[in-house]
Motif scaffolding. Sequence first.
Motif, PDB file in Angstrom:
ATOM      1  N   ALA A  79       0.820  -1.204   0.000  1.00  0.00           N
ATOM      2  CA  ALA A  79       0.000   0.000   0.000  1.00  0.00           C
ATOM      3  C   ALA A  79       0.860   1.263   0.000  1.00  0.00           C
ATOM      4  O   ALA A  79       0.608   2.205  -0.774  1.00  0.00           O
ATOM      5  N   VAL A  80       1.888   1.315   0.859  1.00  0.00           N
ATOM      6  CA  VAL A  80       2.756   2.499   0.920  1.00  0.00           C
ATOM      7  C   VAL A  80       3.575   2.616  -0.362  1.00  0.00           C
ATOM      8  O   VAL A  80       3.735   3.713  -0.918  1.00  0.00           O
ATOM      9  N   PHE A  81       4.090   1.506  -0.855  1.00  0.00           N
ATOM     10  CA  PHE A  81       4.906   1.515  -2.072  1.00  0.00           C
ATOM     11  C   PHE A  81       4.085   2.021  -3.256  1.00  0.00           C
ATOM     12  O   PHE A  81       4.531   2.887  -4.019  1.00  0.00           O
ATOM     13  N   ASP A  82       2.882   1.499  -3.402  1.00  0.00           N
ATOM     14  CA  ASP A  82       2.032   1.897  -4.525  1.00  0.00           C
ATOM     15  C   ASP A  82       1.548   3.338  -4.392  1.00  0.00           C
ATOM     16  O   ASP A  82       1.311   4.027  -5.394  1.00  0.00           O
ATOM     17  N   ALA A  83       1.409   3.817  -3.156  1.00  0.00           N
ATOM     18  CA  ALA A  83       0.875   5.154  -2.935  1.00  0.00           C
ATOM     19  C   ALA A  83       1.856   6.259  -3.309  1.00  0.00           C
ATOM     20  O   ALA A  83       1.420   7.356  -3.700  1.00  0.00           O
ATOM     21  N   GLY A  84       3.158   5.997  -3.206  1.00  0.00           N
ATOM     22  CA  GLY A  84       4.061   7.107  -3.474  1.00  0.00           C
ATOM     23  C   GLY A  84       5.476   6.756  -3.866  1.00  0.00           C
ATOM     24  O   GLY A  84       6.286   7.666  -4.100  1.00  0.00           O
ATOM     25  N   LEU A  85       5.813   5.470  -3.951  1.00  0.00           N
ATOM     26  CA  LEU A  85       7.202   5.100  -4.225  1.00  0.00           C
ATOM     27  C   LEU A  85       7.388   4.314  -5.516  1.00  0.00           C
ATOM     28  O   LEU A  85       8.483   4.329  -6.093  1.00  0.00           O
ATOM     29  N   ARG A  86       6.370   3.646  -5.963  1.00  0.00           N
ATOM     30  CA  ARG A  86       6.504   2.802  -7.160  1.00  0.00           C
ATOM     31  C   ARG A  86       6.828   3.652  -8.384  1.00  0.00           C
ATOM     32  O   ARG A  86       6.280   4.721  -8.601  1.00  0.00           O
ATOM     33  N   GLY A  87       7.761   3.134  -9.179  1.00  0.00           N
ATOM     34  CA  GLY A  87       8.038   3.754 -10.471  1.00  0.00           C
ATOM     35  C   GLY A  87       8.984   4.929 -10.441  1.00  0.00           C
ATOM     36  O   GLY A  87       9.165   5.603 -11.461  1.00  0.00           O
ATOM     37  N   ARG A  88       9.612   5.203  -9.303  1.00  0.00           N
ATOM     38  CA  ARG A  88      10.574   6.304  -9.243  1.00  0.00           C
ATOM     39  C   ARG A  88      11.654   5.994  -8.211  1.00  0.00           C
ATOM     40  O   ARG A  88      11.419   5.255  -7.246  1.00  0.00           O
ATOM     41  N   PRO A  89      12.833   6.545  -8.397  1.00  0.00           N
ATOM     42  CA  PRO A  89      13.889   6.310  -7.410  1.00  0.00           C
ATOM     43  C   PRO A  89      13.595   7.055  -6.114  1.00  0.00           C
ATOM     44  O   PRO A  89      12.978   8.126  -6.114  1.00  0.00           O
ATOM     45  N   ASP A 136      24.497   7.906  -5.918  1.00  0.00           N
ATOM     46  CA  ASP A 136      24.139   7.349  -7.227  1.00  0.00           C
ATOM     47  C   ASP A 136      22.767   6.695  -7.111  1.00  0.00           C
ATOM     48  O   ASP A 136      22.594   5.734  -6.369  1.00  0.00           O
ATOM     49  N   LEU A 137      21.806   7.221  -7.858  1.00  0.00           N
ATOM     50  CA  LEU A 137      20.443   6.693  -7.811  1.00  0.00           C
ATOM     51  C   LEU A 137      20.094   5.898  -9.071  1.00  0.00           C
ATOM     52  O   LEU A 137      18.922   5.757  -9.421  1.00  0.00           O
ATOM     53  N   SER A 138      21.116   5.359  -9.734  1.00  0.00           N
ATOM     54  CA  SER A 138      20.884   4.660 -11.000  1.00  0.00           C
ATOM     55  C   SER A 138      20.490   3.199 -10.832  1.00  0.00           C
ATOM     56  O   SER A 138      20.213   2.518 -11.835  1.00  0.00           O
ATOM     57  N   LEU A 139      20.471   2.694  -9.598  1.00  0.00           N
ATOM     58  CA  LEU A 139      20.072   1.300  -9.390  1.00  0.00           C
ATOM     59  C   LEU A 139      18.671   1.082  -9.952  1.00  0.00           C
ATOM     60  O   LEU A 139      17.766   1.889  -9.712  1.00  0.00           O
ATOM     61  N   PRO A 140      18.445   0.000 -10.710  1.00  0.00           N
ATOM     62  CA  PRO A 140      17.101  -0.242 -11.246  1.00  0.00           C
ATOM     63  C   PRO A 140      16.030  -0.270 -10.159  1.00  0.00           C
ATOM     64  O   PRO A 140      16.299  -0.603  -9.002  1.00  0.00           O
ATOM     65  N   LEU A 141      14.820   0.077 -10.555  1.00  0.00           N
ATOM     66  CA  LEU A 141      13.701   0.109  -9.630  1.00  0.00           C
ATOM     67  C   LEU A 141      13.309  -1.300  -9.199  1.00  0.00           C
ATOM     68  O   LEU A 141      13.530  -2.274  -9.925  1.00  0.00           O
ATOM     69  N   ALA A 142      12.715  -1.389  -8.027  1.00  0.00           N
ATOM     70  CA  ALA A 142      12.223  -2.677  -7.520  1.00  0.00           C
ATOM     71  C   ALA A 142      10.776  -2.850  -7.958  1.00  0.00           C
ATOM     72  O   ALA A 142       9.901  -2.100  -7.507  1.00  0.00           O
ATOM     73  N   PRO A 143      10.472  -3.825  -8.814  1.00  0.00           N
ATOM     74  CA  PRO A 143       9.075  -4.030  -9.215  1.00  0.00           C
ATOM     75  C   PRO A 143       8.215  -4.605  -8.098  1.00  0.00           C
ATOM     76  O   PRO A 143       7.004  -4.380  -8.060  1.00  0.00           O
ATOM     77  N   ASP A 144       8.830  -5.342  -7.179  1.00  0.00           N
ATOM     78  CA  ASP A 144       8.096  -5.960  -6.075  1.00  0.00           C
ATOM     79  C   ASP A 144       8.817  -5.627  -4.774  1.00  0.00           C
ATOM     80  O   ASP A 144       9.912  -6.134  -4.520  1.00  0.00           O
ATOM     81  N   PRO A 145       8.227  -4.771  -3.922  1.00  0.00           N
ATOM     82  CA  PRO A 145       8.919  -4.393  -2.689  1.00  0.00           C
ATOM     83  C   PRO A 145       9.085  -5.533  -1.691  1.00  0.00           C
ATOM     84  O   PRO A 145       9.844  -5.400  -0.733  1.00  0.00           O
ATOM     85  N   LEU A 146       8.415  -6.652  -1.906  1.00  0.00           N
ATOM     86  CA  LEU A 146       8.598  -7.816  -1.043  1.00  0.00           C
ATOM     87  C   LEU A 146       9.751  -8.695  -1.503  1.00  0.00           C
ATOM     88  O   LEU A 146      10.112  -9.658  -0.811  1.00  0.00           O
ATOM     89  N   ARG A 147      10.330  -8.353  -2.644  1.00  0.00           N
ATOM     90  CA  ARG A 147      11.523  -9.029  -3.169  1.00  0.00           C
ATOM     91  C   ARG A 147      12.511  -7.954  -3.623  1.00  0.00           C
ATOM     92  O   ARG A 147      12.827  -7.830  -4.810  1.00  0.00           O
TER      93      ARG A 147
END
Length: 288
Positions: free
Chosen positions: A136-146, A272-283
Motif C-alpha cells: 500500500a505504501v509503495f504503490d501510494a508514493g514510491l513505485r516507479g521512481r527512485p 548514485d540513484l541509478s540502481l534499477p527500480l524494484a518491481p516488487d517491494p517484497l523481493r
Amino acid sequence: MALLTGRKALLIYTGRKDGLGNRVRALLSAQALAQAEDRDLYYVWSADTDFGPRMDQLWRYTAGRPVPRLVSRALAPLHPYRGVDMTALGQTDRARHLWQIRSGGLEVAVPEGVRDWRGILRELEPVEEVAGRVRAVFDAGLRGRPYVGVQVRTHAVSHAKTVASSPVEWFAQRMRAIRAEHPGVAFFLSCDTAESQARLMEEFEDCLALEDKGGYNTVAGVRSGLADLYLLASAQHLVGASYSSFVEMAVFLCDGIVPFERPNQALEGPVDLSLPLAPDPLRPAQRA
C-alpha cells in the motif's frame, strides 16, 4: 516429546530481550545448519512484554517448531547449551541427538559449505498484515521512481552508541545534501519515534512514512518495523543509523545491492540513484 524421541534435532535459544535482527540472524543461521546436518529445527523465541510477536506473526514460517523457554532449560542438564561456534563438528558431535545452541544475540557460525542464512531471509514471505502495508505504501508514493530510504533511531531504549552518534540533525543535514545533488528525490522515513518523524517530515516535502506504527516492540510495532525494512531495502540509496542491526537487515534483504551509508560508515563519492527500480517491494533484491 518429539524433540527427544524423534529425529536428531537442533534447538536455537534466543534471548528474551533480543531484538528482531538478533533473533532472525540466530534462527535462520540455525535453520541453515539444521538443514545441512539433516536435523529437525526447534527454537526458543519468547513473545512477551519485552518483544511481542511470535516469528509466525511476522513471516509465514514453518521451517522450525517453537519450544517454551522452560522446556529448553529443563533439558539443559542432559543436553547442555553450546556456543554459536559450530564450525568444527566431529563424529562425537554428530552422534548427539540434540544440540542446544544459546545464541547470545549472534548468528550461528557454521561449517564451510552450509548455506548463507541471508538467502533464507530473502525467501521468507511476510504475513499479509505486513505485506499488505508494504504494498500500500509503495504503490501510494514510491513505485516507479527512485527514492532514498532513511532509518533514524532516537528512542530511549535504542543502543546508547546509536543515539549518541546518529542524532536527528545529522540525518537532516544528510537529506539536505542529497536533495542538493538530486532535487526532488523522494525520501522514505523509518523512525522509531513520532517526534523524529514529524521533525523531518516538517522540513522535507515528498517524504513518506508509515503512520500509526504501534507501541515499541508490540506485535503492531514490530510488524510496522518489518514493513519499514522492506521499503528501505527497495530504495536506490540507504541512509542508516550507526550500530544498528535493524538497518543491516535491510541491507541483507536487498542482497547488498543498495548503496549504504551511516554516520560511522561514510559514503565515498556522490549519491548514485541509478540502481534499477524494484518491481516488487517484497523481493527487493530482484530489480527490473
